[in-house]
Design a protein around this motif. Structure first.
Motif, PDB file in Angstrom:
ATOM      1  N   SER A  37     -27.083   7.676  14.101  1.00  0.00           N
ATOM      2  CA  SER A  37     -27.590   7.656  12.720  1.00  0.00           C
ATOM      3  C   SER A  37     -26.811   8.608  11.827  1.00  0.00           C
ATOM      4  CB  SER A  37     -29.072   8.021  12.689  1.00  0.00           C
ATOM      5  OG  SER A  37     -29.248   9.356  13.128  1.00  0.00           O
ATOM      6  N   VAL A  38     -26.902   8.346  10.526  1.00  0.00           N
ATOM      7  CA  VAL A  38     -26.267   9.175   9.506  1.00  0.00           C
ATOM      8  C   VAL A  38     -27.287   9.407   8.397  1.00  0.00           C
ATOM      9  CG1 VAL A  38     -24.391   9.342   7.833  1.00  0.00           C
ATOM     10  CG2 VAL A  38     -24.000   8.174   9.996  1.00  0.00           C
ATOM     11  N   THR A  39     -27.465  10.667   8.002  1.00  0.00           N
ATOM     12  CA  THR A  39     -28.338  11.019   6.890  1.00  0.00           C
ATOM     13  C   THR A  39     -27.459  11.323   5.685  1.00  0.00           C
ATOM     14  OG1 THR A  39     -29.976  11.941   8.400  1.00  0.00           O
ATOM     15  CG2 THR A  39     -30.147  12.590   6.081  1.00  0.00           C
ATOM     16  N   VAL A  40     -27.757  10.657   4.565  1.00  0.00           N
ATOM     17  CA  VAL A  40     -26.920  10.752   3.370  1.00  0.00           C
ATOM     18  C   VAL A  40     -27.778  11.171   2.176  1.00  0.00           C
ATOM     19  CG1 VAL A  40     -25.405   9.452   1.812  1.00  0.00           C
ATOM     20  CG2 VAL A  40     -25.427   8.921   4.257  1.00  0.00           C
ATOM     21  N   ARG A  41     -27.268  12.136   1.402  1.00  0.00           N
ATOM     22  CA  ARG A  41     -27.914  12.516   0.137  1.00  0.00           C
ATOM     23  C   ARG A  41     -27.145  11.811  -0.981  1.00  0.00           C
ATOM     24  NH1 ARG A  41     -31.281  16.065  -2.016  1.00  0.00           N
ATOM     25  NH2 ARG A  41     -31.550  17.118  -0.014  1.00  0.00           N
ATOM     26  N   VAL A  42     -27.877  11.116  -1.830  1.00  0.00           N
ATOM     27  CA  VAL A  42     -27.278  10.387  -2.956  1.00  0.00           C
ATOM     28  C   VAL A  42     -27.805  10.985  -4.251  1.00  0.00           C
ATOM     29  CG1 VAL A  42     -27.011   8.133  -4.060  1.00  0.00           C
ATOM     30  CG2 VAL A  42     -27.184   8.280  -1.561  1.00  0.00           C
ATOM     31  N   GLU A  43     -26.900  11.262  -5.184  1.00  0.00           N
ATOM     32  CA  GLU A  43     -27.282  11.741  -6.508  1.00  0.00           C
ATOM     33  C   GLU A  43     -26.657  10.816  -7.544  1.00  0.00           C
ATOM     34  OE1 GLU A  43     -25.932  15.797  -6.591  1.00  0.00           O
ATOM     35  OE2 GLU A  43     -27.710  16.493  -5.531  1.00  0.00           O
ATOM     36  N   VAL A  44     -27.432  10.470  -8.558  1.00  0.00           N
ATOM     37  CA  VAL A  44     -26.967   9.567  -9.616  1.00  0.00           C
ATOM     38  C   VAL A  44     -27.082  10.288 -10.947  1.00  0.00           C
ATOM     39  CG1 VAL A  44     -27.280   7.324 -10.721  1.00  0.00           C
ATOM     40  CG2 VAL A  44     -27.753   7.580  -8.265  1.00  0.00           C
ATOM     41  N   TYR A  45     -25.995  10.260 -11.708  1.00  0.00           N
ATOM     42  CA  TYR A  45     -25.935  10.930 -13.005  1.00  0.00           C
ATOM     43  C   TYR A  45     -25.640   9.911 -14.097  1.00  0.00           C
ATOM     44  CZ  TYR A  45     -25.708  15.302 -10.430  1.00  0.00           C
ATOM     45  OH  TYR A  45     -26.004  16.360  -9.611  1.00  0.00           O
ATOM     46  N   ALA A  46     -26.160  10.175 -15.285  1.00  0.00           N
ATOM     47  CA  ALA A  46     -25.872   9.352 -16.459  1.00  0.00           C
ATOM     48  C   ALA A  46     -25.175  10.228 -17.489  1.00  0.00           C
ATOM     49  CB  ALA A  46     -27.147   8.768 -17.048  1.00  0.00           C
ATOM     50  N   GLN A  47     -24.029   9.744 -17.944  1.00  0.00           N
ATOM     51  CA  GLN A  47     -23.308  10.465 -18.995  1.00  0.00           C
ATOM     52  C   GLN A  47     -23.665   9.825 -20.321  1.00  0.00           C
ATOM     53  OE1 GLN A  47     -19.138  10.893 -18.301  1.00  0.00           O
ATOM     54  NE2 GLN A  47     -18.748  11.639 -20.365  1.00  0.00           N
ATOM     55  N   ARG A  48     -24.148  10.674 -21.217  1.00  0.00           N
ATOM     56  CA  ARG A  48     -24.546  10.249 -22.555  1.00  0.00           C
ATOM     57  C   ARG A  48     -23.740  11.075 -23.558  1.00  0.00           C
ATOM     58  NH1 ARG A  48     -30.813  10.522 -20.635  1.00  0.00           N
ATOM     59  NH2 ARG A  48     -30.682   8.626 -19.389  1.00  0.00           N
ATOM     60  N   PRO A  49     -23.694  10.671 -24.781  1.00  0.00           N
ATOM     61  CA  PRO A  49     -22.926  11.457 -25.752  1.00  0.00           C
ATOM     62  C   PRO A  49     -23.327  12.936 -25.725  1.00  0.00           C
ATOM     63  CG  PRO A  49     -23.586   9.390 -26.732  1.00  0.00           C
ATOM     64  CD  PRO A  49     -24.281   9.476 -25.396  1.00  0.00           C
ATOM     65  N   VAL A  59     -32.592  10.924  -0.276  1.00  0.00           N
ATOM     66  CA  VAL A  59     -32.077  11.222   1.060  1.00  0.00           C
ATOM     67  C   VAL A  59     -32.408  10.007   1.916  1.00  0.00           C
ATOM     68  CG1 VAL A  59     -32.195  12.722   3.071  1.00  0.00           C
ATOM     69  CG2 VAL A  59     -32.360  13.707   0.773  1.00  0.00           C
ATOM     70  N   ILE A  60     -31.362   9.354   2.417  1.00  0.00           N
ATOM     71  CA  ILE A  60     -31.508   8.076   3.122  1.00  0.00           C
ATOM     72  C   ILE A  60     -30.913   8.191   4.524  1.00  0.00           C
ATOM     73  CG2 ILE A  60     -30.941   5.611   3.032  1.00  0.00           C
ATOM     74  CD1 ILE A  60     -30.534   6.029  -0.029  1.00  0.00           C
ATOM     75  N   VAL A  61     -31.584   7.584   5.509  1.00  0.00           N
ATOM     76  CA  VAL A  61     -31.089   7.582   6.881  1.00  0.00           C
ATOM     77  C   VAL A  61     -30.684   6.162   7.257  1.00  0.00           C
ATOM     78  CG1 VAL A  61     -31.601   8.087   9.302  1.00  0.00           C
ATOM     79  CG2 VAL A  61     -32.626   9.485   7.488  1.00  0.00           C
ATOM     80  N   TYR A  62     -29.457   6.047   7.752  1.00  0.00           N
ATOM     81  CA  TYR A  62     -28.929   4.770   8.224  1.00  0.00           C
ATOM     82  C   TYR A  62     -28.721   4.865   9.724  1.00  0.00           C
ATOM     83  CZ  TYR A  62     -27.687   4.238   3.295  1.00  0.00           C
ATOM     84  OH  TYR A  62     -27.728   4.155   1.936  1.00  0.00           O
ATOM     85  N   VAL A  63     -28.914   3.755  10.426  1.00  0.00           N
ATOM     86  CA  VAL A  63     -28.634   3.705  11.860  1.00  0.00           C
ATOM     87  C   VAL A  63     -27.628   2.593  12.112  1.00  0.00           C
ATOM     88  CG1 VAL A  63     -30.550   2.153  12.467  1.00  0.00           C
ATOM     89  CG2 VAL A  63     -29.653   3.735  14.172  1.00  0.00           C
ATOM     90  N   ALA A  64     -26.675   2.865  12.999  1.00  0.00           N
ATOM     91  CA  ALA A  64     -25.672   1.867  13.366  1.00  0.00           C
ATOM     92  C   ALA A  64     -26.325   0.804  14.242  1.00  0.00           C
ATOM     93  CB  ALA A  64     -24.524   2.538  14.125  1.00  0.00           C
ATOM     94  N   VAL A  65     -26.033  -0.462  13.956  1.00  0.00           N
ATOM     95  CA  VAL A  65     -26.606  -1.567  14.734  1.00  0.00           C
ATOM     96  C   VAL A  65     -25.494  -2.509  15.190  1.00  0.00           C
ATOM     97  CG1 VAL A  65     -28.878  -1.485  13.636  1.00  0.00           C
ATOM     98  CG2 VAL A  65     -27.096  -2.910  12.635  1.00  0.00           C
TER      99      VAL A  65
END
Length: 86
Positions: A37-49, A59-65
């Motif tokens: 498995s792999v634990t991944v932190r994802v951050e999303v930003y919005a650029q505005r004027p 924080v999402i966990v993926y498992v190899a299948v």
């Protein structure tokens, strides 16, 4: 080097809405690697004027299948950096 399945979303926070005209950027960082498995932190930003704001993080966990959908071990290799721009 193969398929993964999402097995958990430990946290997901929506801080601010994304609006029409925002330039949205997503960034992911591996926090933990297990045997399958792999634990991944994802951050999303919005650029505005004149400002850049964090709109979402998770924080999402993926498992190899394998081809049958069963858990499989991750390949062992040295960490490397991959550019999404080629």
């Amino acid at each position: 080097q193969g398929r993964v399945a999402t097995v958990a979303v430990h946290t997901m926070e929506f801080h601010r809405p994304v609006t029409v005209g925002d330039l949205v950027s997503s960034f992911a960082r591996i926090e933990k690697v297990g045997s399958s498995s792999v634990t991944v932190r994802v951050e999303v930003y919005a650029q505005r004027p004149g400002v850049c704001v964090k709109v979402t993080e998770a924080v999402i966990v993926y498992v190899a299948v394998d081809g049958e959908g069963r858990r499989r071990p991750l390949p062992v290799h040295e960490p490397s950096f991959v550019s999404v721009y080629g």
